[in-house]
Design an enzyme around this catalytic site. Structure first.
Site, PDB file in Angstrom:
ATOM      1  N   GLY A  11      86.229 -11.988 -39.220  1.00  0.00           N
ATOM      2  CA  GLY A  11      85.570 -10.819 -38.385  1.00  0.00           C
ATOM      3  C   GLY A  11      85.320  -9.637 -38.864  1.00  0.00           C
ATOM      4  O   GLY A  11      85.412  -9.376 -40.096  1.00  0.00           O
ATOM      5  N   ASP A  12      84.557  -8.793 -37.966  1.00  0.00           N
ATOM      6  CA  ASP A  12      84.279  -7.610 -38.364  1.00  0.00           C
ATOM      7  C   ASP A  12      83.313  -7.203 -39.240  1.00  0.00           C
ATOM      8  O   ASP A  12      83.277  -6.249 -40.164  1.00  0.00           O
ATOM      9  CB  ASP A  12      85.631  -6.781 -38.874  1.00  0.00           C
ATOM     10  CG  ASP A  12      86.614  -6.696 -37.864  1.00  0.00           C
ATOM     11  OD1 ASP A  12      86.272  -6.670 -36.453  1.00  0.00           O
ATOM     12  OD2 ASP A  12      87.980  -7.149 -38.447  1.00  0.00           O
ATOM     13  N   LYS A  15      78.566  -7.831 -37.050  1.00  0.00           N
ATOM     14  CA  LYS A  15      77.673  -8.447 -36.259  1.00  0.00           C
ATOM     15  C   LYS A  15      76.884  -7.799 -35.208  1.00  0.00           C
ATOM     16  O   LYS A  15      75.560  -7.788 -35.087  1.00  0.00           O
ATOM     17  CB  LYS A  15      78.409  -9.722 -35.405  1.00  0.00           C
ATOM     18  CG  LYS A  15      78.873 -10.777 -36.071  1.00  0.00           C
ATOM     19  CD  LYS A  15      79.612 -11.617 -35.358  1.00  0.00           C
ATOM     20  CE  LYS A  15      80.971 -11.201 -35.062  1.00  0.00           C
ATOM     21  NZ  LYS A  15      82.076 -11.172 -36.280  1.00  0.00           N
ATOM     22  N   GLY A  39      85.377  -6.549 -31.157  1.00  0.00           N
ATOM     23  CA  GLY A  39      84.765  -5.152 -31.123  1.00  0.00           C
ATOM     24  C   GLY A  39      83.567  -5.072 -32.018  1.00  0.00           C
ATOM     25  O   GLY A  39      83.406  -5.173 -32.980  1.00  0.00           O
ATOM     26  N   HIS A  40      82.284  -4.733 -31.346  1.00  0.00           N
ATOM     27  CA  HIS A  40      81.003  -4.586 -31.940  1.00  0.00           C
ATOM     28  C   HIS A  40      80.523  -3.307 -31.801  1.00  0.00           C
ATOM     29  O   HIS A  40      80.473  -2.903 -30.711  1.00  0.00           O
ATOM     30  CB  HIS A  40      80.020  -5.776 -31.208  1.00  0.00           C
ATOM     31  CG  HIS A  40      80.325  -7.183 -31.491  1.00  0.00           C
ATOM     32  ND1 HIS A  40      79.563  -8.108 -30.911  1.00  0.00           N
ATOM     33  CD2 HIS A  40      81.484  -7.785 -32.122  1.00  0.00           C
ATOM     34  CE1 HIS A  40      80.187  -9.455 -31.154  1.00  0.00           C
ATOM     35  NE2 HIS A  40      81.476  -9.301 -31.930  1.00  0.00           N
ATOM     36  N   GLN A 224      84.219 -12.579 -33.456  1.00  0.00           N
ATOM     37  CA  GLN A 224      85.369 -12.783 -34.766  1.00  0.00           C
ATOM     38  C   GLN A 224      84.400 -13.485 -36.016  1.00  0.00           C
ATOM     39  O   GLN A 224      83.327 -13.243 -36.143  1.00  0.00           O
ATOM     40  CB  GLN A 224      86.586 -13.732 -34.169  1.00  0.00           C
ATOM     41  CG  GLN A 224      87.528 -13.026 -33.265  1.00  0.00           C
ATOM     42  CD  GLN A 224      87.240 -13.077 -31.784  1.00  0.00           C
ATOM     43  OE1 GLN A 224      86.732 -14.049 -31.434  1.00  0.00           O
ATOM     44  NE2 GLN A 224      87.383 -12.034 -31.145  1.00  0.00           N
ATOM     45  N   LEU A 332      76.952  -3.471 -48.539  1.00  0.00           N
ATOM     46  CA  LEU A 332      76.625  -3.295 -50.041  1.00  0.00           C
ATOM     47  C   LEU A 332      76.885  -1.911 -50.278  1.00  0.00           C
ATOM     48  O   LEU A 332      77.306  -1.393 -51.648  1.00  0.00           O
ATOM     49  CB  LEU A 332      75.308  -3.753 -50.487  1.00  0.00           C
ATOM     50  CG  LEU A 332      75.436  -5.281 -50.646  1.00  0.00           C
ATOM     51  CD1 LEU A 332      73.548  -5.586 -50.581  1.00  0.00           C
ATOM     52  CD2 LEU A 332      75.922  -5.619 -51.911  1.00  0.00           C
ATOM     53  N   GLY A 413      72.653  -5.018 -45.824  1.00  0.00           N
ATOM     54  CA  GLY A 413      73.203  -3.909 -45.244  1.00  0.00           C
ATOM     55  C   GLY A 413      73.379  -2.807 -46.057  1.00  0.00           C
ATOM     56  O   GLY A 413      74.518  -2.868 -46.832  1.00  0.00           O
ATOM     57  N   GLY A 415      73.892   0.438 -45.132  1.00  0.00           N
ATOM     58  CA  GLY A 415      74.429   1.633 -44.180  1.00  0.00           C
ATOM     59  C   GLY A 415      74.586   1.314 -42.756  1.00  0.00           C
ATOM     60  O   GLY A 415      74.207   0.230 -42.149  1.00  0.00           O
TER      61      GLY A 415
HETATM   62  P1  IMP Z   1      93.973 -12.754 -30.891  1.00  0.00           P
HETATM   63  O1  IMP Z   1      92.475 -13.030 -30.735  1.00  0.00           O
HETATM   64  O2  IMP Z   1      94.083 -11.385 -30.191  1.00  0.00           O
HETATM   65  O3  IMP Z   1      94.730 -13.605 -30.281  1.00  0.00           O
HETATM   66  O4  IMP Z   1      94.384 -12.432 -32.355  1.00  0.00           O
HETATM   67  C1  IMP Z   1      94.502 -13.528 -33.296  1.00  0.00           C
HETATM   68  C2  IMP Z   1      94.190 -12.951 -34.842  1.00  0.00           C
HETATM   69  O5  IMP Z   1      92.695 -12.738 -34.625  1.00  0.00           O
HETATM   70  C3  IMP Z   1      94.805 -11.583 -35.135  1.00  0.00           C
HETATM   71  O6  IMP Z   1      95.086 -11.629 -36.479  1.00  0.00           O
HETATM   72  C4  IMP Z   1      93.819 -10.689 -34.891  1.00  0.00           C
HETATM   73  O7  IMP Z   1      93.771  -9.367 -35.604  1.00  0.00           O
HETATM   74  C5  IMP Z   1      92.348 -11.357 -35.242  1.00  0.00           C
HETATM   75  N1  IMP Z   1      91.281 -11.187 -34.565  1.00  0.00           N
HETATM   76  C6  IMP Z   1      90.998 -11.268 -33.153  1.00  0.00           C
HETATM   77  N2  IMP Z   1      89.694 -10.761 -33.032  1.00  0.00           N
HETATM   78  C7  IMP Z   1      89.367 -10.021 -34.056  1.00  0.00           C
HETATM   79  C8  IMP Z   1      87.982  -9.390 -34.257  1.00  0.00           C
HETATM   80  O8  IMP Z   1      87.242  -9.278 -33.736  1.00  0.00           O
HETATM   81  N3  IMP Z   1      88.039  -9.092 -35.710  1.00  0.00           N
HETATM   82  C9  IMP Z   1      88.863  -9.257 -36.703  1.00  0.00           C
HETATM   83  N4  IMP Z   1      90.113  -9.810 -36.398  1.00  0.00           N
HETATM   84  C10 IMP Z   1      90.028 -10.214 -34.872  1.00  0.00           C
END
Ligand code: IMP
Length: 427
Positions: A11-12, A15, A39-40, A224, A332, A413, A415
């Protein structure tokens, strides 16, 4: 052209930015999984938009936004986003469609998430506490679930919430010795939220098929990353939805064969938030440098992200299961200034070398990384617009990853801004 964008790591991966760029050529942007745990961040000009449920295409006037059946919708957060965008003169009126089959995250889900995590002590999953796991569990359990369609019939919803809360209160008291939740207060919130959201709730599967039939360009936006996929990720340290590309079809009712291109997103290094194995983690000065330079703090929870080297074993696996056609590599620019960089090309587990990613958390936690070490670059990449103008060492770094992962990197990417992306058509 219908396109699906998914994260290939934990994730992160950025996107928000890529979806926002691709949304330029899209008529419709669809979120098909996850909830407000995502969180986008989208940066337009000097403005920064942090979205949790709303598809990233929302910031472009005229783009239709679909929140499909696979999403778990927190009505309070969604309404906050609709109002926040309206304050910045971005209206969703007539261009937001919420699936009647999407499930609602209510206050007791968030409480359950928190209580369960607290009870697990050092074994906690490190969730975002947004009620995601409990809501998906109720969906799978069927008997105590609330769908967005229920917000259209308040009499029925009132009875349903009373029944569910009575059941939940028994569990909260027995397992966690917690105070009871007030069904009346939860229903009252739902009533207000229903008034605000009812006009957006519809059959999004039908809408999407009609849009595709009418030759609209549809962009499917994953949430994610694939390594957090419930079935194919690092279980149990995963989220509760199919966060890989495989979740697209069940999450919105459109078969994968109707998607022309699957784009996988990665960072030029790796990050992870929450608990779970992370073979290339650098819990040292290298990790700290990446975190500070890359601003690696969670958009949803503000937690510092764990940082490490690029893991080509993990990305090769998630690209494979997702049928990924092209990779977009973000951040990068963050790696500039490091003498040497490492790319993990295999693992050694119990004295055996493997290049196939094991999902099993226990096995993965025993993995030792086999690295390729390459020269870094000192140049600031943030103003570079053409692939050919990148330093030779940056191009070799990207080329080595392509060789291991076996997927071309077509977007780079350099920046955070929309404009700081290099598009490359040929290798
Ligand atoms: P949950 O989705 O809140 O149940 O969290 C389960 C796991 O997924 C945890 O390790 C969170 O930190 C991770 N996680 C959930 N959503 C994100 C995201 O958007 N980015 C990164 N990690 C995420």
């Amino acid at each position: 052209m219908n396109c699906c964008v998914v994260g290939l790591q934990w994730g992160d991966e950025g996107k928000g930015k890529v979806v926002d760029i691709l949304a330029r050529d899209s008529d419709v942007v669809v979120r098909y999984g996850g909830g407000a745990n995502a969180g986008h961040t989208v940066i337009v000009g000097d403005e920064r938009f942090a979205l949790h449920i709303m598809p990233s295409g929302a910031v472009r006037a005229g783009t239709v936004c679909v929140i499909a059946n696979g999403v778990v919708v927190d009505p309070e957060i969604l309404i906050g986003e609709i109002q926040g965008l309206a304050k910045r003169n971005i209206s969703l009126e007539g261009r937001l469609f919420i699936s009647e089959n999407a499930h609602a995250v209510l206050d007791y889900h968030k409480l359950e998430d928190r209580l369960r995590e607290e009870s697990l002590g050092s074994n906690k999953l490190g969730t975002t506490a947004r009620g995601i796991g409990p809501c998906y569990a109720d969906k799978v359990g069927r008997s105590f679930a609330v769908r967005m369609a229920d917000f259209r019939d308040m009499d029925m919803l009132k009875g349903k919430i009373e029944e569910i809360v009575a059941y939940k209160n028994k569990i909260f008291a027995a397992l966690y010795d917690a105070e009871p939740v007030d069904a009346g207060a939860i229903f009252e919130k739902c009533r207000l939220h229903g008034e605000q959201l009812a006009g957006y709730i519809c059959n999004t599967t039908r809408y999407l098929h009609e849009a595709i039939q009418a030759d609209k360009n549809v962009l499917f936006e994953g949430a994610q990353g694939a390594l957090l996929d419930l079935d194919h990720g690092t279980f149990p340290f995963v989220t509760s939805s199919n966060a890989s590309a495989l979740g697209m079809s069940p999450g919105c009712g459109v078969p994968a064969r109707m998607v022309d291109k699957f784009i996988g997103l990665v960072k030029a290094y790796s990050t992870r938030v929450g608990s779970g194995p992370f073979p290339t983690e650098q819990d040292n000065e290298i990790g700290n440098t990446i975190r500070e330079k890359g601003h690696e703090y969670g958009t949803t929870t503000g937690r510092p992200r764990r940082c490490g080297w690029f893991d080509a074993v993990a990305v090769g696996y998630t690209a494979k299961i997702g049928g990924i056609d092209e990779i977009a590599m973000m951040h990068l620019d963050t790696l500039a200034g490091m003498e040497q960089l490492k790319i993990c090309r295999a693992y050694k587990i119990d004295n055996t070398e493997t290049d196939f990613f094991p999902c099993d958390a226990a096995r993965l936690s025993r993995a030792e990384c086999v690295y390729e070490t390459v020269e870094g670059w000192q140049e600031d990449l943030s103003g570079i617009e053409r692939y050919e103008d990148l330093p030779a060492s940056t191009r070799s770094y990207v080329g080595l990853i392509e060789d291991i992962v076996k997927v071309p990197v077509t977007i780079l990417g350099v920046g955070p801004k929309r404009s700081q992306a290099i598009f490359r058509t040929t290798r």
